[in-house]
Design a protein around this motif. Structure first.
Motif, PDB file in Angstrom:
ATOM      1  N   ARG A 174       0.890  -1.108   0.015  1.00 16.39           N
ATOM      2  CA  ARG A 174       0.255  -0.510   0.123  1.00 16.39           C
ATOM      3  C   ARG A 174       1.073   1.252  -0.233  1.00 16.39           C
ATOM      4  NH1 ARG A 174      -1.161   4.110   2.179  1.00 16.39           N
ATOM      5  NH2 ARG A 174      -0.419   3.791   4.535  1.00 16.39           N
ATOM      6  N   ALA A 175       1.908   1.115   1.277  1.00 12.27           N
ATOM      7  CA  ALA A 175       2.985   2.505   0.696  1.00 12.27           C
ATOM      8  C   ALA A 175       3.516   2.421   0.042  1.00 12.27           C
ATOM      9  CB  ALA A 175       3.940   1.942   2.293  1.00 12.27           C
ATOM     10  N   GLN A 176       3.589   1.591  -1.024  1.00 12.36           N
ATOM     11  CA  GLN A 176       4.264   1.786  -2.301  1.00 12.36           C
ATOM     12  C   GLN A 176       3.777   2.500  -3.847  1.00 12.36           C
ATOM     13  OE1 GLN A 176       5.690  -2.017  -3.091  1.00 12.36           O
ATOM     14  NE2 GLN A 176       7.841  -2.363  -2.327  1.00 12.36           N
ATOM     15  N   LEU A 177       2.056   1.896  -3.130  1.00 17.93           N
ATOM     16  CA  LEU A 177       1.478   1.962  -4.206  1.00 17.93           C
ATOM     17  C   LEU A 177       1.400   4.391  -3.776  1.00 17.93           C
ATOM     18  CD1 LEU A 177      -0.790  -0.539  -4.515  1.00 17.93           C
ATOM     19  CD2 LEU A 177       0.812   0.168  -6.567  1.00 17.93           C
ATOM     20  N   VAL A 178       0.830   4.095  -2.637  1.00 20.17           N
ATOM     21  CA  VAL A 178       0.477   5.557  -2.527  1.00 20.17           C
ATOM     22  C   VAL A 178       1.659   6.750  -3.066  1.00 20.17           C
ATOM     23  CG1 VAL A 178       0.399   7.708  -0.472  1.00 20.17           C
ATOM     24  CG2 VAL A 178      -0.448   4.824  -0.584  1.00 20.17           C
ATOM     25  N   ASP A 179       2.920   6.250  -2.544  1.00 21.36           N
ATOM     26  CA  ASP A 179       4.517   7.176  -3.111  1.00 21.36           C
ATOM     27  C   ASP A 179       4.199   6.905  -4.551  1.00 21.36           C
ATOM     28  OD1 ASP A 179       6.843   8.157  -2.687  1.00 21.36           O
ATOM     29  OD2 ASP A 179       8.070   6.089  -3.450  1.00 21.36           O
TER      30      ASP A 179
END
Length: 143
Positions: A133-138
């Motif tokens: 999720r954090a990678q996608l948001v970034d």
């Protein structure tokens, strides 16, 4: 993620009990260590079985309070599902769900090196999802 990574975080300590010990001793060890299962091993290195709170509860229901004086070997599960440190968390989650087991000893070269609970597996999967999720948001925010 591999099981070895889970063990790095949680540690490799495994509480074992000899199969000749009483079921009463098992209950004491489970309570003392705040565990749901113990690996049955006469030498602390080789898996001979596993005994869980569920095994004891079912044994008490079937055989009564006299079970407490019986040896662990009388209630333990002898056919133990184990995994290697290199096993994938997703594969172990599937095995635990399909086989309806909540604790899996980790064995490397025939030697006990840790134990993983369903809670450990769920936490590892949640950590993986959060990282994704954090990678996608970034990715979305920085393009």
């Amino acid at each position: 993620m591999q099981i070895s990574q889970v063990l790095r975080r949680k540690g490799h300590e495994v509480v074992t009990v000899d199969g000749s010990e009483s079921v009463r001793t098992v209950l004491g060890l489970l309570a003392e260590h705040g565990l749901g299962a113990l690996v049955v091993s006469s030498d602390g290195r080789h898996v001979e079985g596993i005994v869980s709170e569920r095994d004891v509860a079912r044994g008490l229901h079937d055989r009564g309070a006299g079970l407490l004086a019986e040896p662990v070997s009388s209630v333990m599960t002898a056919h133990v599902h184990t995994c290697a440190p290199g096993a994938a968390v997703t594969d172990l989650a599937r095995t635990m769900t399909e086989q309806r087991v909540r604790h899996v000893p980790v064995v490397d070269g025939g030697v006990l090196v840790g134990i993983v609970s369903i809670g450990d597996v769920v936490k590892a999967r949640l950590d993986e999802f959060e990282a994704e999720r954090a990678q996608l948001v970034d990715y979305i925010q920085t393009g």
